[in-house]
Design a protein around this motif. Structure first.
Motif, short mmCIF file in Angstrom:
data_model
loop_
_atom_site.label_atom_id
_atom_site.label_comp_id
_atom_site.label_asym_id
_atom_site.label_seq_id
_atom_site.Cartn_x
_atom_site.Cartn_y
_atom_site.Cartn_z
N GLU A 104 0.76 18.61 -2.23
CA GLU A 104 2.46 19.51 -2.80
C GLU A 104 3.70 18.78 -2.67
O GLU A 104 4.46 19.26 -3.46
N GLU A 105 3.63 17.76 -1.27
CA GLU A 105 4.80 17.43 -1.20
C GLU A 105 5.24 15.73 -2.32
O GLU A 105 5.91 15.08 -1.50
N ARG A 106 4.19 15.76 -3.15
CA ARG A 106 4.32 14.25 -3.94
C ARG A 106 4.21 13.01 -3.05
O ARG A 106 4.55 11.90 -3.39
N TYR A 107 3.20 12.65 -1.63
CA TYR A 107 3.32 11.70 -1.20
C TYR A 107 1.65 11.17 -1.42
O TYR A 107 1.92 10.04 -1.59
N LEU A 108 0.95 12.63 -1.71
CA LEU A 108 -0.41 11.39 -1.85
C LEU A 108 -0.46 11.58 -3.50
O LEU A 108 0.24 12.64 -4.30
N PRO A 112 4.98 2.63 2.66
CA PRO A 112 4.17 3.31 2.32
C PRO A 112 4.65 4.88 1.75
O PRO A 112 5.83 5.67 2.66
N ASN A 113 4.21 5.76 0.89
CA ASN A 113 4.33 6.90 0.40
C ASN A 113 3.92 7.83 1.90
O ASN A 113 4.50 8.70 3.02
N ALA A 154 0.94 -1.28 0.28
CA ALA A 154 -0.40 -0.04 -0.06
C ALA A 154 0.67 1.63 -0.47
O ALA A 154 1.67 1.71 0.62
N GLN A 155 0.27 2.09 -0.87
CA GLN A 155 0.77 3.93 -0.94
C GLN A 155 0.94 4.58 0.55
O GLN A 155 1.48 5.30 0.78
N LYS A 191 7.79 6.98 3.85
CA LYS A 191 8.06 8.40 3.37
C LYS A 191 8.07 9.50 4.07
O LYS A 191 8.87 10.53 4.45
N CYS A 192 6.60 9.64 4.32
CA CYS A 192 5.86 11.31 5.35
C CYS A 192 4.81 10.07 6.67
O CYS A 192 4.11 9.24 6.14
#
Lengths: 296, 251
Positions: free
Chosen positions: B247-251, A233-234, A176-177, A255-256
């Motif tokens: 904006e930070e391209r995480y989504l 995930p992102n 999953a992202q 990542k976040c």
């Protein structure tokens, strides 16, 4: 270095271990566990329908000795954990589990103290065994299919009475992202319904901390952490999750991280890029509402 | 039924990463010592088996003599006897060889339990190595055990679900957490009695360590600064968060 991968027939897991095998040079051979078509790219491929570790250890030990394998690679999974350490003991060879990095040497890195420290080791002899933590290496895209020869197993020590897959709807956690995880701070199993709605809107998967699993609010199969799923995930929403190091060890490659917790001192905020200090029962409905509005 | 639970005393695993400190590659001595995370689940499973089968439960540990007060919790939880092999090696073969020595001293042991992995070295390999040394069948990630007439049925948690596995004879199971094996809080009288329980201490044996050199142990750098979002208007907070993630391209 003559390398053998031992893994269930699962393209994602095989792809990760294939990437790891490249550090050792030669095209790896494979012992494929379980039924199914084995992807291509390997040297010699052995296959057995057997998946229970104790039934495979002795034939594997014989194979390693007769073929002279020097590096033996497993994933840190149920099957890897069932076979790797007793196999190492039977062969009296070194074993390094939970590998998260490899350099020439071979020099390998693995976490200690629930991921609060990273140790670096040099393996000084062959053969050796490593088990590789999931989601720490890129997956090699394995094309085609392999011809297999059977690996004979005899003297079964274990009998599989039943196998039940916990139905987890939607995208698998490891792929999953977006992951939306709930912890003990949710206060009840009901909180997970709200998290599922949020995850669905973000095309993501729901995870749980060990605390939430121990409370019986979520099944062990969605536990994220050192001994649960390792996710990358992102975006990782940690909702009502305190952020114990054993949990953070499972999200090293996220990542976040977004932390939502009523306690501003919660450890999760030391790992989070964005933090919201508020009751999740107010924050998550607001996120759901905005996402629904955006979709209209 | 003779049951052994292997338990390890480790630095408090609840210490957050931000407070963690190393000295010579190991956790600072100032951290409180506790029984390992999954070892307590293993002790609970051992106690449940003992209660059901009127068995004997021995706690076996390899570690420091000054950890005995910590290990007494295992006795309070329901252990009948404790053996400590005194030693400080981190090598899994050395640890397993010493646990084997202690288990053989207990006598005819039917079932050995251990936590799925220790909370300091994070390996989970000692139970499997020990099982092979003892000649016991090994099954990891077990949550529940049913035993009858030398046969047993265990529940193993896998990545996708659970397996019910049957076997017979002597076995070593590594235990993972489950609502069914969350440790019960021992009654005060047992805590007090545990303080007086004699502990059998053994000198360690020193087999060859595995051929692996530890080059370094470091604390990974965490350079993330959390941006706390305002919470006066939560719909606005939600919009702000989603905008930043996009904006930070995480989504």
């Amino acid at each position: 270095m003559k390398t053998l991968i031992v893994e269930i027939v699962d393209p994602a897991r095989l792809g990760e271990l294939y990437t790891v095998s490249k550090f050792f040079g030669e095209t790896p051979d494979l012992v494929a566990l379980g039924k199914g078509e084995v992807p291509g790219g390997f040297g010699k491929v052995y296959q057995t329908e057997e998946i229970l570790g104790a039934n495979i250890i002795e034939p594997l030990a014989d194979l390693i000795k007769s073929e002279g394998y020097e590096a033996i690679i497993f994933s840190s999974s149920t099957e890897g954990n069932s076979i790797a350490s007793p196999l190492a003991s039977l062969l009296s060879i070194p074993i390094l589990p939970e590998v998260i990095g490899i350099e020439e040497g071979p020099v390998i890195k693995k976490p200690l103290y629930g991921g609060k420290a990273i140790a670096t080791y040099k393996i000084e002899t062959t053969p050796f065994i490593i088990t590789v933590r999931r989601n720490c290496f890129e997956k090699e895209e394995l094309k085609g299919k392999s011809e297999t020869v059977p690996l004979e197993t005899k003297d079964k020590k274990l009998e599989l009475l039943a196998e039940r897959e916990e139905k987890v709807e939607g995208i698998p956690l490891e792929e999953a992202q977006v992951v939306v995880t709930g912890g003990r701070g949710l206060g009840s199993a009901d909180g997970f319904k709200m998290l599922k709605e949020l995850a669905d809107l973000l095309n993501g998967a729901v995870g749980a901390s060990r605390g939430a699993v121990d409370e019986g609010w979520a099944p062990p199969q969605i536990q994220v952490g050192q001994t649960g799923k390792i996710v990358a995930p992102n975006v990782y929403f940690a909702i009502g999750v305190s952020g114990a190091s054993q949990h953070l060890a499972g999200i090293t490659n996220a990542k976040c991280v977004v932390g939502i917790n009523i306690d501003e001192e919660a450890n999760i905020f030391k790992r989070a890029k964005f933090g919201i200090v508020e009751d999740y029962k107010k924050v998550v409905p607001a996120l759901i509402e905005v996402l629904k509005e955006e979709k209209v | 039924m003779n049951i052994v639970v292997c338990a390890k005393v480790v630095p408090d695993y609840e210490v957050p990463a931000s407070d963690f400190e190393l000295v010579n590659g190991r956790a600072h001595e100032r951290f409180t010592r506790v029984i390992g995370l999954y070892d307590e689940n293993a002790i609970e499973v051992g106690v449940q088996l003992k209660e059901k089968h009127n068995g004997n439960l021995t706690i076996v540990s390899y570690g420091r003599e000054d950890d005995i007060p910590v290990l007494r919790k295992a006795i309070a939880m329901g252990g009948d006897k404790m053996i400590l092999v005194i030693g400080q090696s981190d090598d899994p073969y050395v640890i397993a060889e010493n646990l084997k020595m202690a288990i053989e001293k207990v006598g005819d042991v039917d079932i050995v339990l251990a936590g799925r992995q220790s909370a300091d070295m994070d390996r989970g390999v000692v139970p499997g190595i020990l099982a092979a040394m003892l000649g016991y069948t090994f099954v990891p990630q077990v949550t529940k055990i049913e035993s009858l007439n030398g046969e047993w049925k265990v529940t193993q948690v896998t990545e996708k679900g659970v397996r019910e596995i049957k076997g017979k004879g002597k076995a070593l199971f590594s235990i993972t957490d489950d609502p069914s094996n969350v440790p019960r809080i021992p009654p005060v009288r047992r805590i007090l009695a545990a303080k007086k329980m004699p502990v059998e201490k053994l000198e360690e044996v020193k087999p060859t360590s595995m051929a692996v050199e530890e080059l370094s142990v470091e604390i990974p750098k965490m350079e993330i600064k959390c941006e706390f979002l305002p919470t006066e208007d939560l719909k606005e907070t939600a919009r702000m968060l989603l905008k930043k993630l996009k904006e930070e391209r995480y989504l």
